[in-house]
Design a protein around this motif. Structure first.
Motif, PDB file in Angstrom:
ATOM      1  N   SER A 164       0.805  -1.236   0.000  1.00 16.36           N
ATOM      2  CA  SER A 164       0.000   0.000   0.000  1.00 16.36           C
ATOM      3  C   SER A 164       0.837   1.285   0.000  1.00 16.36           C
ATOM      4  O   SER A 164       0.388   2.313  -0.502  1.00 16.36           O
ATOM      5  N   SER A 165       2.054   1.234   0.552  1.00 15.35           N
ATOM      6  CA  SER A 165       2.814   2.480   0.757  1.00 15.35           C
ATOM      7  C   SER A 165       4.272   2.346   0.311  1.00 15.35           C
ATOM      8  O   SER A 165       4.811   1.236   0.177  1.00 15.35           O
ATOM      9  N   VAL A 166       4.911   3.502   0.161  1.00 15.31           N
ATOM     10  CA  VAL A 166       6.346   3.621  -0.127  1.00 15.31           C
ATOM     11  C   VAL A 166       6.905   4.641   0.856  1.00 15.31           C
ATOM     12  O   VAL A 166       6.250   5.641   1.157  1.00 15.31           O
ATOM     13  N   TRP A 167       8.110   4.400   1.354  1.00 21.59           N
ATOM     14  CA  TRP A 167       8.661   5.319   2.343  1.00 21.59           C
ATOM     15  C   TRP A 167      10.193   5.323   2.323  1.00 21.59           C
ATOM     16  O   TRP A 167      10.837   4.441   1.749  1.00 21.59           O
ATOM     17  N   LEU A 168      10.743   6.345   2.978  1.00 20.04           N
ATOM     18  CA  LEU A 168      12.176   6.443   3.268  1.00 20.04           C
ATOM     19  C   LEU A 168      12.343   6.490   4.776  1.00 20.04           C
ATOM     20  O   LEU A 168      11.424   6.885   5.504  1.00 20.04           O
TER      21      LEU A 168
END
Length: 533
Positions: A93-97
């Protein structure tokens, strides 16, 4: 806990650049890949839904194709990050750093302000959704830069007004006095003068300072009551009741009237930083400059360097040519007093500062006066110095520095009697200045040039009283006392010089041609000192 040495550093001000802890450039290739990083780094918590990222980079693609493009971009990003690939995370569902492992310049509370650099320069993703997002972020960045950059000085607003109380003098004479005080203030701090005749002005038009010169007739005797008030606080920064002999004393260069104008401006400038808001550039620059002048006129080596640093700071706050002119005078003092080892470098810097001061303050009478004195003292340019001094006095007949520079230029040109009269007038104008020993010293020097040793002694003694550690005054007094046969006084001055001037000796004074007593040497007035050797 991650230390700074383990962080990936990301530069977003200018072109995007990513470097590892070992300073190796690991910036990913490809606009879309860089776009993914940019979107995440400027997002809350560095996290976004996958679909949001896809819409910003592949807005014209079908959802399946956009999702496939994002997966491909994430794969390439991980490869480019190498050992730090786990900085980038993703799930269904998500992408992050990982914010804890990144140092991003634009996210710091204090980031560099460099004119000409924009956010993410050269990043061309060619998607309308991304371009809209990038314009919005650049606008936000520009607002932050504007807020972080020191406010530019708008200048003080000075109202000048006058009134009549039973005098036969025209009202314009009061206007002339008030405006001359305003002009003298504006020579040293950025300011605008405003007519004060409209008495129904709104509160928003009140300004910063009000200068009033009220003309009065009391039993046939004329007076002017001059007053400078800080309008927001109603503090009186200066006031004085001055007798007026006639209208001509106001229109001309009468000693008493010029001294009042010079004193009013000087006292106001001294108190101004205490009156106006410290956050204003005008207040900071004026405070720095006033402190610099107190340090400069000691002639002490460390104090001169400190004064130069203070004036440099003042110029950074307010790009006003007057601060550069003062710095050129400091360089001249350092040269003449032999206070720095590289005199050639000082001379070159003096020339540079001299020209730069005129570029930024060509119509400033005080800048003209200081540049004139530097050209005469440091460069021996009598003609150039004379021209600037005449322009300064013509523009500001109440300028103590202008008349002094004119006297020094006339002295160098050989017009000794004119120089003496002008020096006497300059000294009278500046008699209330905290730096009056500067005028006393030069009146002493001009008197020496005019073969007036007793007049020179009086001026030298006044300079030494006002500033007991002022070396040039003591040097001249030593020679003048010896010339006048006052050998005990001469010995006492020599002992004082030995305490306040490292390396001083009577032998050096008499026999070292580079020692800074040029006028005494040229007039042959050092010979009587040999009686003390």
């Amino acid at each position: 806990m991650t230390t700074d040495g383990q962080l990936l550093r990301v530069e977003m001000i200018g072109p995007l650049r990513v470097t590892g802890p070992d300073c190796v450039d690991i910036t990913p290739q490809g606009a879309k890949n860089q776009g993914v990083l940019a979107l995440l780094m400027l997002s809350p918590g560095m996290r976004r839904p996958r679909r949001w990222v896809e819409d910003k980079l592949w807005s014209s693609f079908a959802p399946e194709q956009a999702s496939a493009n994002l997966r491909q971009a994430l794969s390439k990003l991980r490869r480019s990050l190498g050992p730090w690939e786990d900085v980038l995370g993703a799930d269904r569902s998500s992408v992050w750093l990982d914010p804890a492992r990144l140092h991003v310049d634009v996210l710091e509370n204090e980031f560099r302000i460099e004119d000409g650099f924009d956010l993410l320069e050269g990043l061309d993703v060619r998607d309308p959704e991304f371009e809209d997002w990038l314009r919005s972020e650049r606008s936000r960045f520009a607002d932050r830069v504007g807020a972080a950059r020191p406010a530019l000085p708008g200048g003080l607003l000075i109202r000048c007004r006058t009134s009549l109380n039973g005098t036969g003098l025209p009202e314009v004479l009061g206007d002339i006095l008030a405006n001359r005080i305003g002009e003298n203030i504006a020579e040293q701090v950025r300011a605008w003068r405003q007519s004060g005749r409209h008495v129904d002005a709104g509160a928003e038009d009140r300004g910063d300072l009000e200068i009033t010169c009220d003309l009065m007739d009391s039993d046939g005797r004329l007076h002017v009551f001059a007053k400078v008030v800080h309008l927001p606080s109603a503090r009186i920064l200066y006031s004085k009741l001055q007798p007026i002999v006639s209208a001509e004393t106001i229109l001309g260069s009468d000693d008493a009237i010029c001294a009042m104008i010079f004193e009013a401006a000087d006292r106001t400038l001294g108190r101004l930083p205490l009156a106006i808001e410290n956050a204003r550039p005008e207040a900071r620059a004026t405070a720095l400059a006033r402190l610099a002048l107190y340090r400069m006129f000691t002639f002490q080596p460390d104090a001169l360097r400190e004064a130069d640093s203070l004036l440099l700071q003042a110029h950074e706050v307010d790009r006003n040519g007057i601060y550069i002119a003062w710095r050129s005078l400091i360089r001249t003092i350092q040269m003449i007093e032999l206070l720095e080892p590289d005199l050639a470098a000082l001379y070159e810097e003096t020339q540079m500062l001299n020209h730069k001061a005129l570029e930024q303050g060509a119509d400033n009478a005080l800048v003209q006066a200081l540049v004139s004195q530097v050209r005469v003292m440091a460069m021996g340019d009598a003609a150039g110095g004379l021209e600037l001094a005449e322009r300064s006095v013509d523009r500001n007949p109440a300028g103590g520095f202008g008349w002094l520079s004119l006297a020094v230029a006339r002295m160098l040109a050989g017009d000794h009697r004119q120089a003496l009269d002008m020096s006497r007038h300059a000294r009278s104008i500046a008699r209330h200045s905290p730096f009056r020993h500067w005028w006393d010293l030069y009146h002493c020097i001009v008197s020496v040039a005019c073969n007036e040793p007793h007049m020179a002694i009086e001026a030298g003694e006044a300079a030494a009283r006002a500033a007991p550690s002022f070396r040039p005054a003591h040097r001249h007094l030593l020679a003048l006392y010896a010339l006048d046969g006052q050998l005990e006084k001469a010995r006492a001055v020599a002992e004082r010089l030995a305490r306040i001037e490292p390396g001083f000796s009577l032998d050096r004074l008499v026999n070292d041609d580079a020692y800074p007593v040029r006028t005494l040497r040229s007039k042959g007035l050092l010979e009587p000192i040999r009686a003390l050797l």
